[in-house]
Write an enzyme that holds these catalytic residues in place. Sequence first.
Site, mmCIF file in Angstrom:
data_model
loop_
_atom_site.group_PDB
_atom_site.id
_atom_site.type_symbol
_atom_site.label_atom_id
_atom_site.label_comp_id
_atom_site.label_asym_id
_atom_site.label_seq_id
_atom_site.Cartn_x
_atom_site.Cartn_y
_atom_site.Cartn_z
ATOM 1 N N ARG A 20 0.814 -1.211 0.000
ATOM 2 C CA ARG A 20 0.000 0.000 0.000
ATOM 3 C C ARG A 20 0.853 1.269 0.000
ATOM 4 N NH1 ARG A 20 -2.847 1.889 -2.711
ATOM 5 N NH2 ARG A 20 -3.898 -0.133 -2.692
ATOM 6 N N LYS A 46 2.669 24.922 -3.943
ATOM 7 C CA LYS A 46 1.412 24.341 -3.460
ATOM 8 C C LYS A 46 1.536 22.818 -3.442
ATOM 9 C CE LYS A 46 -1.294 28.303 -4.987
ATOM 10 N NZ LYS A 46 -2.320 28.829 -5.918
ATOM 11 N N LYS A 101 4.815 38.988 -3.770
ATOM 12 C CA LYS A 101 3.431 38.738 -4.150
ATOM 13 C C LYS A 101 2.567 39.926 -3.722
ATOM 14 C CE LYS A 101 1.909 34.511 -3.961
ATOM 15 N NZ LYS A 101 1.914 34.162 -5.404
ATOM 16 N N GLU A 127 4.935 39.927 -8.549
ATOM 17 C CA GLU A 127 3.596 39.588 -9.033
ATOM 18 C C GLU A 127 2.873 40.868 -9.402
ATOM 19 O OE1 GLU A 127 1.056 36.570 -6.933
ATOM 20 O OE2 GLU A 127 -0.198 38.332 -6.590
ATOM 21 N N ASP A 162 -0.556 37.894 -12.956
ATOM 22 C CA ASP A 162 -1.491 37.150 -12.116
ATOM 23 C C ASP A 162 -2.923 37.326 -12.605
ATOM 24 O OD1 ASP A 162 -2.309 35.618 -9.829
ATOM 25 O OD2 ASP A 162 -2.969 37.487 -8.909
#
Length: 279
Positions: free
Chosen positions: A99, A134, A166, A196, A217
């Site tokens: 597994r 992410k 950002k 960004e 963005d």
Amino acid sequence: MILLTFYVDDIIKTALSEDINYIDSTADLLISEDNLSDAYFISKASVVVAGLEVALRVFTILDPEMKITCHFKDGDEVKNGDIIVEFSGHTRLMLKAERTALNILQHMSGIATYTHKCVELVKGTNASIADTRKTLPGLRALQKYAVTAGGGRNHRYNLTDAAMLKDNHIDAYGGITAAVVALRKKAGHMLQIEVETRNLDEVREALKCGVDVIMLDNMNCAQMAEAVKLVDHRAKLEASGNITLENIAEVAKTGIDIISLGALTHSVTAFDISMKWRK
């Protein structure tokens, strides 16, 4: 990208400890210690395989005497019904490894397959496909490796690799120019700066600051095409936000340099790969 053995082993040992704990109440009580078997992994779908060496390491950590014959390598396209790898070893240990090994292989192959689809869709353009941060905690290197197996490229691995301003950094500090100037006063000469941007005015401001990469963005394709003309190769341009398999080719045709997708790692489908026994 290269996966270091000590890093891989730490992940596997954590996963095995979580899964087995003290004993395997089925295999340990049912199967004798010296029982031997042959088994194999079979693909239940067409997939770009990734994570083979990691998955096989699960078996050899538990059974160093395991004999393994691998028919594919990471990055290969595997068809439905293909036998990917064959095993011969201690039955009890194979059952314990199954597994954990499949979880790794299915997840990494899902990432590689989705990445490969994106890469194929932008062929013939200037755009490269890149991942983001992410990723699942503790699994970043495995996930980013799978992206490269699918033909993609890696964005920064962590917050140390590059300075990326950002929207929240910019809003908190008081603007693009002020933030870039402040960064340059403290940053080492090797550190790249990415900004960004949310509109073409911010693109112009970032360009005047001489940053290395400008992220566009959530811009539409018309805005991206205009940004490509405006920047004229004076900085790398990265498209990000709301990019899907349906619109990625159109985005690439704007002349953008990089298309980054969080979906490569956070929203993929694990592919169906099963372990079967030789009778």
